[in-house]
Design an enzyme around this catalytic site. Structure first.
Site, short mmCIF file in Angstrom:
data_model
loop_
_atom_site.label_atom_id
_atom_site.label_comp_id
_atom_site.label_asym_id
_atom_site.label_seq_id
_atom_site.Cartn_x
_atom_site.Cartn_y
_atom_site.Cartn_z
N GLU A 55 40.26 -29.46 -43.86
CA GLU A 55 41.64 -29.32 -43.30
C GLU A 55 41.66 -29.23 -41.35
O GLU A 55 41.38 -27.74 -41.53
CB GLU A 55 42.83 -28.99 -44.19
CG GLU A 55 44.07 -30.40 -43.24
CD GLU A 55 44.95 -30.33 -43.78
OE1 GLU A 55 44.75 -29.36 -45.73
OE2 GLU A 55 46.37 -30.21 -43.37
N ARG A 280 36.09 -21.03 -56.33
CA ARG A 280 36.18 -20.09 -54.88
C ARG A 280 35.75 -19.11 -54.80
O ARG A 280 35.27 -18.42 -55.29
CB ARG A 280 37.73 -21.00 -54.54
CG ARG A 280 38.96 -19.65 -55.24
CD ARG A 280 39.76 -20.70 -54.71
NE ARG A 280 40.33 -20.28 -53.37
CZ ARG A 280 40.71 -21.53 -52.40
NH1 ARG A 280 40.73 -22.82 -53.05
NH2 ARG A 280 40.86 -21.39 -50.88
N LYS A 290 44.99 -19.36 -45.67
CA LYS A 290 45.11 -20.29 -43.86
C LYS A 290 46.16 -20.35 -43.85
O LYS A 290 46.48 -19.08 -42.34
CB LYS A 290 45.02 -21.05 -43.70
CG LYS A 290 43.83 -21.76 -44.05
CD LYS A 290 43.23 -23.26 -43.44
CE LYS A 290 42.22 -24.08 -43.98
NZ LYS A 290 41.81 -25.34 -43.16
P1 ATP Z 1 44.53 -23.84 -47.91
O1 ATP Z 1 43.98 -22.74 -47.63
O2 ATP Z 1 45.40 -24.86 -46.71
O3 ATP Z 1 44.57 -24.29 -49.09
P2 ATP Z 1 41.52 -24.84 -47.96
O4 ATP Z 1 40.81 -23.14 -48.07
O5 ATP Z 1 41.32 -25.14 -48.89
O6 ATP Z 1 42.75 -24.42 -47.66
P3 ATP Z 1 40.43 -26.67 -46.57
O7 ATP Z 1 40.24 -27.36 -45.19
O8 ATP Z 1 40.21 -27.65 -47.45
O9 ATP Z 1 40.98 -25.00 -46.82
O10 ATP Z 1 38.94 -26.36 -46.69
C1 ATP Z 1 37.70 -27.25 -46.57
C2 ATP Z 1 36.48 -27.60 -47.95
O11 ATP Z 1 36.52 -25.97 -48.14
C3 ATP Z 1 37.38 -28.01 -49.14
O12 ATP Z 1 35.96 -28.19 -49.89
C4 ATP Z 1 37.26 -26.04 -50.03
O13 ATP Z 1 37.32 -26.37 -51.66
C5 ATP Z 1 36.60 -25.19 -49.63
N1 ATP Z 1 37.34 -23.51 -49.54
C6 ATP Z 1 37.92 -23.26 -49.50
N2 ATP Z 1 38.14 -21.90 -49.66
C7 ATP Z 1 36.76 -21.93 -50.32
C8 ATP Z 1 36.93 -20.45 -50.89
N3 ATP Z 1 37.66 -19.48 -51.11
N4 ATP Z 1 35.79 -20.55 -51.53
C9 ATP Z 1 34.61 -21.97 -51.89
N5 ATP Z 1 35.25 -22.42 -50.81
C10 ATP Z 1 36.25 -22.49 -50.42
MG MG Z 2 42.22 -27.52 -49.14
#
Ligand code: ATP
Ligand code: MG
Length: 581
Positions: A55, A280, A290
């Site tokens: 996003e 994650r 974020k």
């Molecule tokens: P927010 O912090 O707003 O919840 P987010 O970290 O989920 O956002 P996105 O931009 O939706 O951010 O993430 C993009 C992709 O990265 C998604 O498929 C998410 O699953 C993956 N992602 C985000 N954080 C992690 C993490 N800590 N470990 C592995 N994958 C991640």
């Molecule tokens: Mg997300």
């Protein structure tokens, strides 16, 4: 949560760098097993199409790097492709600045989406049409209950939800209201479109989830064309389906959403990708949400999204981490189904491993004390040399002058040293690296008692780092630079941004910002770099005996060099998380 300490991971680690391709050799994991089985069954005619769907509401962090390595890595290894798709369904927080930074970060990590760059907002019309389809099938309805009423009627984990009074509206009424929602006839929050599934489902996600909400907000790409915006669960499966994604890989918190992902696609009767969840990445001593990163940036606790202390990709890049080290780290951790907190030292070891091979060696004195070698003639210059890399002679040699006055690091001298301190002290001997053995004869202090100069003598028979036969070998070897020849540089010593493993986590209860490490940045305005170092602003350096350094890409110029410490030579935090020497 299970905590993976370095030793544990070392034991289970099966990956390594392939020296020919400079890529980590890949290890099998449960996702690869699923894909292998799919290929065996010729599912999707053997295609592997993945996507990375950020996003655009912030900069990417190391957790995203893990997702990027998994998705692009699978596409690479199975001869498929990976799409970069901006999941821009929430207009209020999204900006073009984030889109460009995300593209830059994915490229820098070494991945390429080719022509497959997509935006969820490009599918808004299709999503709307699909929603109309569900309304026509009697599977979605407009609910104008208050947001509070909708929330409270959802029930709890132990109590089923209550059906909305709007649930039995006629299809005609729903179609009329939904189209008027889209046409901007109602204010924000006046009503929503909900899927009609099952208010008594044990899975709360299936209790008539919201598909669309009204939001009179300008979108970074579609401007004011839309005033209704799709919710993540509704949008995501459609995006995957439109793009022909075969394996839709996401993090574990979406496991409970999978039945909804499947329900939507099944009811629409469209191509149906398979959602697969993995754990994650969490790292200690930092924050990765974020929201928190944005707060640290906006409240100026750090200098920006690319502050070298942040776990953002742009922060790591600026600090001097290499893409190879981050890919190695992601690979080394593997892909699992169990949440864990990874120790920061594992990441630091990966960059040490990579830089050990690449970094050019130089000497740099961070906290200088002047040493006058009293038996060295005033005007005598002697050219000395050393290899640029001890294990890679092809990298060539460097040369520097030995003179009467040199600088050594304050850490390498003690007024009253214990027995096992093998560096310099009064009447003690030490070897200046690649040069001579010196003996400290006299210590000069200022009025406050601070040591400002050492008077030493050198042994002319010990040149070029060699001890003549019959002479006792000196144990300590320290780095130094010639005072008249050294280059003045600025050095920034970075340390962990937080002073505890889980800042603001459950165990502390408090605000994560209270645990910012006040020593996370130490600026040394005047450090002395070995003479004649021809600094390449893109290259990494090992300051011998000190650590790995990288010219700060924003603040360095050829005339005014600023070096960021990437990492110390050894872990100084230990397993306990205590700050060491
Ligand atoms: P927010 O912090 O707003 O919840 P987010 O970290 O989920 O956002 P996105 O931009 O939706 O951010 O993430 C993009 C992709 O990265 C998604 O498929 C998410 O699953 C993956 N992602 C985000 N954080 C992690 C993490 N800590 N470990 C592995 N994958 C991640
Ligand atoms: Mg997300």
């Amino acid at each position: 949560m299970q905590k993976l300490m370095p030793k544990r991971v070392e034991k289970t680690f099966q990956g390594s760098m392939n020296t020919e391709t400079n890529q980590p050799t890949h290890i099998t994991n449960f996702i690869r097993n699923i894909i292998d089985a799919d290929i065996q069954l010729n599912k999707n005619e053997g295609r592997v199409i993945t996507r990375f769907p950020p996003e655009p509401n912030g900069f990417l962090h190391i957790g995203h790097a893990k997702s990027i390595c998994i998705n692009f890595g699978l596409a690479r290894d199975y001869g498929g492709r990976c799409h970069l798709r901006f999941d821009d369904t929430n207009p209020t927080k999204e900006e073009d600045e984030y889109v460009s930074s995300i593209k830059q970060d994915v490229k820098w990590l070494g991945f390429d989406w080719g022509e497959h760059l997509y935006f969820a907002s490009d599918y808004f019309t299709q999503m709307y049409e699909h929603a109309v389809t569900l309304v026509k099938k009697g599977l979605a309805y407009v609910d104008d209950s208050t947001p509070d009423a909708i929330r409270s009627s959802r029930g709890t984990l132990t109590e089923s939800g209550k059906e909305s009074p709007c649930r039995n509206r006629t299809i005609e009424d729903n179609l009329d209201l939904f189209s008027r929602m889209k046409n901007g006839e109602f204010p924000d929050g006046a009503m929503v479109l909900r899927a009609k599934i099952d208010m008594s489902s044990p899975n709360i996600n299936l209790r008539d989830p919201v598909m669309y909400r009204i939001l009179h907000a300008s979108h970074h790409r579609t401007g004011d064309r839309w005033c209704i915006y799709p919710m993540y669960d509704w949008a995501h499966g459609i995006e995957d389906s439109i793009e022909g994604i075969t394996h839709s890989i996401c993090t574990l918190e979406f496991e409970d959403h999978r039945p909804l992902y499947d329900w939507f696609l099944k009811q629409l009767g469209v191509y149906h990708p398979q959602q697969i969840e993995f754990a994650r990445l969490n790292l200690n001593y930092t924050v990765m949400s974020k929201r928190k990163l944005l707060e640290l940036v906006n409240e100026k606790h750090v200098s920006g999204w690319d502050d070298p202390r942040l776990p953002t990709i742009s922060g790591f890049r600026r600090r001097g981490y290499t893409p190879e080290s981050i890919r190695l780290f992601c690979d080394r951790l593997g892909v699992g189904k169990k949440d864990a907190i990874i120790d920061m030292s594992i990441l630091e070891d990966c960059v040490r491993e990579d830089l050990d091979v690449k970094a050019k060696r130089v000497m740099c004195v961070l906290d200088p004390i002047k040493v006058v070698i009293t038996n060295w003639p005033d005007d005598k210059l002697e050219e000395l040399g050393a290899s640029i890399h001890p294990k890679t002679p092809e990298m060539g040699r460097r040369s520097f002058m030995m003179t009467r006055e040199v600088y050594i690091d304050r850490d390498d001298f003690m007024l009253d040293p214990p027995k096992n301190f093998f560096r310099l002290g009064p009447k003690r001997q030490v070897r200046l690296k690649y040069a001579y053995v010196i003996t400290c004869d006299e210590v000069i202090k200022d009025t406050s008692g601070r040591v400002i100069e050492l008077r030493c003598t050198y042994d002319p028979e010990t040149g070029h780092g060699k001890t003549p036969e019959g002479k006792k070998k000196v144990k300590g070897i320290i780095h130094w630079v010639s005072a008249p020849h050294a280059q003045k540089v600025e050095v920034r010593l970075y340390d962990r941004l937080f002073d505890r493993p889980n800042p603001g986590g459950d165990q502390d209860g408090g605000d994560y910002k209270e645990h910012i490490n006040p020593h996370s940045l130490k600026v040394i305005g005047t450090a002395y770099l070995e003479q004649g170092t021809d600094i390449n602003l893109q290259a990494h350096y090992q300051f011998e005996r000190v650590g790995y350094f990288f010219p700060d890409p924003k603040d360095s110029t050829k005339d005014c060099l600023v070096f960021n410490r990437v990492v110390t030579l050894r872990d100084s935090w230990g397993g306990e998380g205590k700050q060491g020497a």
